[in-house]
Design an enzyme around this catalytic site. Structure first.
Site, PDB file in Angstrom:
ATOM      1  CD  GLN A 257      -2.747   1.178   0.020  1.00 44.88           C
ATOM      2  OE1 GLN A 257      -2.770   2.109  -1.074  1.00 44.88           O
ATOM      3  NE2 GLN A 257      -3.524   0.055  -0.033  1.00 44.88           N
ATOM      4  CG  HIS A 260      -0.975   2.539  -4.005  1.00 45.61           C
ATOM      5  ND1 HIS A 260      -0.843   2.170  -5.563  1.00 45.61           N
ATOM      6  CD2 HIS A 260      -1.535   1.606  -3.570  1.00 45.61           C
ATOM      7  CE1 HIS A 260      -1.542   1.061  -5.860  1.00 45.61           C
ATOM      8  NE2 HIS A 260      -2.027   0.799  -4.668  1.00 45.61           N
ATOM      9  CD  GLU A 324      -8.598   2.414  -1.176  1.00 48.67           C
ATOM     10  OE1 GLU A 324      -7.681   2.676  -0.578  1.00 48.67           O
ATOM     11  OE2 GLU A 324      -8.778   2.415  -2.450  1.00 48.67           O
ATOM     12  CG  HIS A 325      -7.683  -1.780   0.292  1.00 52.95           C
ATOM     13  ND1 HIS A 325      -7.035  -0.568  -0.065  1.00 52.95           N
ATOM     14  CD2 HIS A 325      -8.041  -2.201  -0.582  1.00 52.95           C
ATOM     15  CE1 HIS A 325      -6.946  -0.529  -1.344  1.00 52.95           C
ATOM     16  NE2 HIS A 325      -7.696  -1.542  -1.733  1.00 52.95           N
ATOM     17  CG  ASP A 358      -4.773  -3.792  -4.964  1.00 50.63           C
ATOM     18  OD1 ASP A 358      -5.981  -3.323  -4.337  1.00 50.63           O
ATOM     19  OD2 ASP A 358      -3.693  -3.676  -4.592  1.00 50.63           O
ATOM     20  CG  HIS A 417     -51.732  15.452  -6.479  1.00 47.62           C
ATOM     21  ND1 HIS A 417     -51.343  16.663  -6.710  1.00 47.62           N
ATOM     22  CD2 HIS A 417     -50.580  14.693  -6.261  1.00 47.62           C
ATOM     23  CE1 HIS A 417     -49.913  16.630  -6.753  1.00 47.62           C
ATOM     24  NE2 HIS A 417     -49.511  15.535  -6.427  1.00 47.62           N
TER      25      HIS A 417
END
Ligand SMILES: *Cc1c(COP(=O)(O)O)cnc(C)c1O
Length: 806
Positions: A257, A260, A324-325, A358, A417
């Protein structure tokens, strides 16, 4: 990493801070200026920004056919095979996310439904430059295709030489995406939001990107009415590791990670001080070996290792952080996973690195970051559809519901209506007063969906009445059916005739399939149902049926046996119904048409729209043969029985259930039609032995999914491996448990050679549209390996000059 031991919960928020996004106001200003430039100058702006920001001189914004053609040659075959496997897994998981149309009658005559309709125009942003993220194109393109989005545009930045990464183009081709625009950054997003001469404006923009891309997506969403997939931020992972964890694995996950970007965040939670120490040591050791170690080191500097007291506390911390993960590196990962309330995607156990998600496990890697996992989901098939609701009231329905709406509308002071209802109720009251007589009878005659379809002699005849029809159940002394009361032998008592109505199986099946027992007919194989349907409707020597070759041979045999004419409506070269099929059928006086989907021997599903048109317009019965439906993960047509009274769906225990020896097939249809089939069936067509085994199988139905999954993965493996063989010309896409394969050498010789090696497949070379084709059933893993091995050897025997002499 900074290590904190046993922090008080009040201090957690400080530890959970994401690295501050240094969001310079000049980013927003620059993005706004780029939008203005693209709005004013369109394509010319994209060309000049490519020169300015990507240092690329472009002759054309769109990738050309020649560039596509060259791309595949530049991608190594090993990478091609890996991409195909990843694509197959992503497709399998996302296809399973399809939901059948939801239909509910909320009260009598008030029918409500909900149907997924694809977003019509989608733009996919694929980052390029130093690391072209072709995996992102798979993750966005596969669901876009499965959802059926009619227009898919890809934008990706050009390289300095004006080209686009060949791998990205290879993936685009695999997905059937032919519009790839050489544009990156905020200008690509601006073009997708505003439209230019080359780039169509889209309804929704997907994909990750740098700060400029993110800011541009926000601007597009805020000011241009374009939807975006989700708010984006730097990637992050949180690992929960207890003392069962392997420190080297954990460190590798954290680094995968961290590499990245410098703003990536990694968090390690553990209830073991030893693990935290070991992971730190491993981080130092592994970091030194990484090409992107500088980036990873910066990310680690922002990251936390937190020692907590137990798994409950670790989960509480993680749920509050909303990663996120989330990796659960523990022996009891399943138990922990059950308590996860906030996370994008979760990786369970010691053998599930985040990297598999991924790329290739099948789940989507486009996930919410920055704590948005608290309220957002990752990208899925749902991201590419809207769910439209429908309602239809019958006259009765309006009479029942109208007063409710009138009351509520009046209470809200919305007179128009109320009036929309009142007018109609008044009209209905007048109508029924006038039509109380003959009109009702006439409308009933029109409503009989089987008028002219059932053979007159069947209408007239008395069905056979068996002893078990006349007395159901058991009495102490049963002397009504000429059975032999002395005859019971063996472990099961087969001395009595079986239940002619097969009530127990129908009850279980009805439950499993969500239909009523009255919708079910059981046949001695679906082959019996095919024969009975022909006999129910076609007068010998007079009537006809329609088949769509290449397809299952028994339809034609059943017709021939009954002296019924066969009309042919051949499928197109890609084995779909031809465009004019509904017209051809509407003009035909045939009593029934057989539509096999997934089709045998081609393996593909027939397009749903074409089938629906036929169901709406054809006057005869439409028999949808779903012998292979369990492998397809498309909704079964059994969900549409209420809508189409002339629809018959055939299924069988012979294929996915692995019970071909039982001879048990099922026809699902409207109760009136089922009653006709029951009228003409042989009295005891399902033997007691079959009923016994079928009930056992139905009770064990959960086992089926494991077997299906194994066959599907066998199919994926064969579908990936076969095209690599030099003698294979084409493997047709399959939604069934077999593959139709076209050979570029004499297929019959291949068939004979396989047979000599003890492997028997089906030779389909003489079927219309199937020249050079064999049909290979997916077998056990071992059988599949033997088949591939044999085909490889057969291929190796071919003199090189002999290829392509079919
Ligand atoms: C195998 C097959 C059947 C036969 O089903 P049984 O229930 O075994 O008779 C029916 N339709 C198709 C398309 C098949 O391939």
């Amino acid at each position: 990493m900074q290590v904190t031991s046993y922090p008080a919960p009040s201090t957690w928020p400080a530890l959970q801070q994401r690295p501050a996004a240094a969001e310079a106001p000049q980013v927003a200003a620059r993005v706004r200026a780029i939008f203005e430039q693209v709005r004013e100058h369109g394509d010319a702006a994209l060309l000049s920004l490519a020169a300015e920001l990507d240092q690329a001189t472009l002759t054309s914004l769109l990738v050309t056919d020649a560039e596509f053609a060259a791309a595949a040659l530049q991608v190594p075959t090993e990478l091609q095979a890996a991409i195909r496997q990843a694509k197959a897994n992503i497709e399998t998981f996302h296809r399973a996310q399809r939901e059948p149309e939801l239909r509910v009658e909320t009260m009598p005559g008030v029918a409500c439904s909900r149907r997924a309709v694809p977003v019509q125009r989608v733009g996919l942003y694929v980052p390029g430059g130093s690391a072209p993220l072709f995996s992102t194109l798979l993750m966005l393109g596969v669901p876009a295709r499965l959802a059926g989005c009619p227009e898919v545009v890809v934008c990706t930045p050009p390289q300095a030489d004006g080209s686009v990464s060949p791998v990205i183009l290879f993936v685009a081709q695999l997905l059937g995406i032919d519009k790839v625009v050489k544009a990156g950054g905020a200008q690509a997003v601006a073009a997708l939001a505003l439209g230019t001469a080359s780039v169509p404006a889209v309804d929704k923009i997907f994909g990750p990107g740098n700060r400029y891309v993110t800011a541009a997506k926000q601007l597009a969403a805020a000011e241009y009415g374009v939807a975006i997939d989700m708010p984006a931020g730097p990637s992050e992972v949180l690992v929960i590791a207890d003392d069962s964890a392997n420190a080297a694995f954990v460190a590798a996950d954290l680094l995968s990670q961290a590499e990245h970007g410098p703003d990536s965040q990694v968090v390690l939670l553990s209830d073991s001080a030893t693990i935290i120490e070991q992971v730190q040591a491993e981080l130092d050791r592994q970091l030194a070996m990484l090409p992107r170690r500088d980036v990873a080191a910066q990310a680690l500097a922002n990251s936390q290792a937190v020692l907590l007291s137990d798994s409950a506390e670790m989960l509480a911390f993680s749920n509050q952080y909303a990663p996120e993960h989330l990796i659960l590196a523990t022996d009891n990962a399943e138990a922990l996973a059950a308590q996860v309330t906030n996370a994008g995607s979760v990786f369970l156990g010691h053998f599930t690195p985040e990297a598999v998600g991924d790329y290739a496990s099948g789940t989507n890697h486009t996930l919410p970051t920055g704590g948005y996992a608290r309220q957002y989901s990752g990208v899925s098939l749902d991201s590419f559809v809207k769910k439209i609701t429908f309602q239809r009231l019958s006259a009765q329905g309006l009479q029942a519901l109208g007063p409710v709406v009138e009351t509520m509308a009046e209470a809200e002071g919305l007179a128009a209506h109320a009036r929309a209802v009142t007018l109609r109720l008044d009209a209905l009251a007048t109508d029924s007063a006038q039509n109380a007589g003959a009109g009702a009878v006439a409308s009933q005659a029109v409503a009989n969906p089987y008028a002219g379809l059932i053979r007159p002699n069947v209408e007239r005849m008395q069905p056979y009445s068996s002893a078990r029809d006349e007395f159901e159940g058991m009495a102490p002394v049963m002397l009504d059916a000429n059975e032999n009361s002395l005859g019971s032998v063996g472990p099961d008592d087969f001395s009595r005739y079986p239940d002619p109505h097969q009530r127990a199986i129908k009850a279980d099946l009805a439950q499993l399939k969500g239909v009523a027992p009255a919708n079910i007919f059981l046949g001695n194989g679906s082959d019996e149902a095919i024969d009975l349907l022909v006999r129910l409707t076609c007068t010998p020597g007079q009537d006809s049926i329609v088949v769509c070759p290449p397809t299952y041979g028994m339809y034609e045999v059943a017709a021939n046996l009954n002296d019924v004419r066969v009309e042919r409506l051949p499928l197109t070269p890609d084995f779909q119904l031809p465009d004019n099929s509904a017209d051809v059928l509407a003009a035909s006086s045939a009593k029934l048409v057989f539509l096999c989907s997934p089709n045998n021997p081609t393996g593909n599903l027939l397009a749903q729209e074409a089938m629906e048109t036929i169901l709406r317009t054809f006057k005869g019965l439409v028999i949808v043969d779903e012998a292979y439906a369990d492998f397809a993960m498309a909704p079964s047509w059994t969900t549409r029985l209420a809508e189409f009274p002339r629809l018959v769906v055939l299924q069988t225990f012979s294929k996915a259930w692995g019970l071909a020896g039982l001879r048990l097939g099922v026809a699902y249809a409207a109760p009136d039609l089922i009653a006709y089939l029951n009228k003409i069936k042989p009295p005891y067509n399902i033997s007691a032995a079959t009923q016994l085994h079928a009930l056992a199988a139905l009770a064990a139905a959960p086992d089926l999914t494991g077997m299906q999954a194994e066959l599907l993965s066998g199919r994926a493996l064969l579908a990936a491996a076969l095209p690599q063989l030099p003698i294979v010309e084409h493997v047709f896409p399959s939604d069934a448990n077999f593959l139709l394969v076209r050979f570029n050498v004499d297929a019959t010789a291949v068939y004979d050679d396989l047979r000599a090696r003890g492997i028997v497949v089906r030779n389909r070379t003489t079927q219309p549209g199937c020249a050079g084709c064999l049909r290979l059933t997916v077998g056990t893993a071992d059988e599949n390996t033997q088949l591939l091995q044999a085909l490889t050897e057969i291929g190796a025997k071919q003199p090189t000059g002999s290829l392509a002499i079919r």
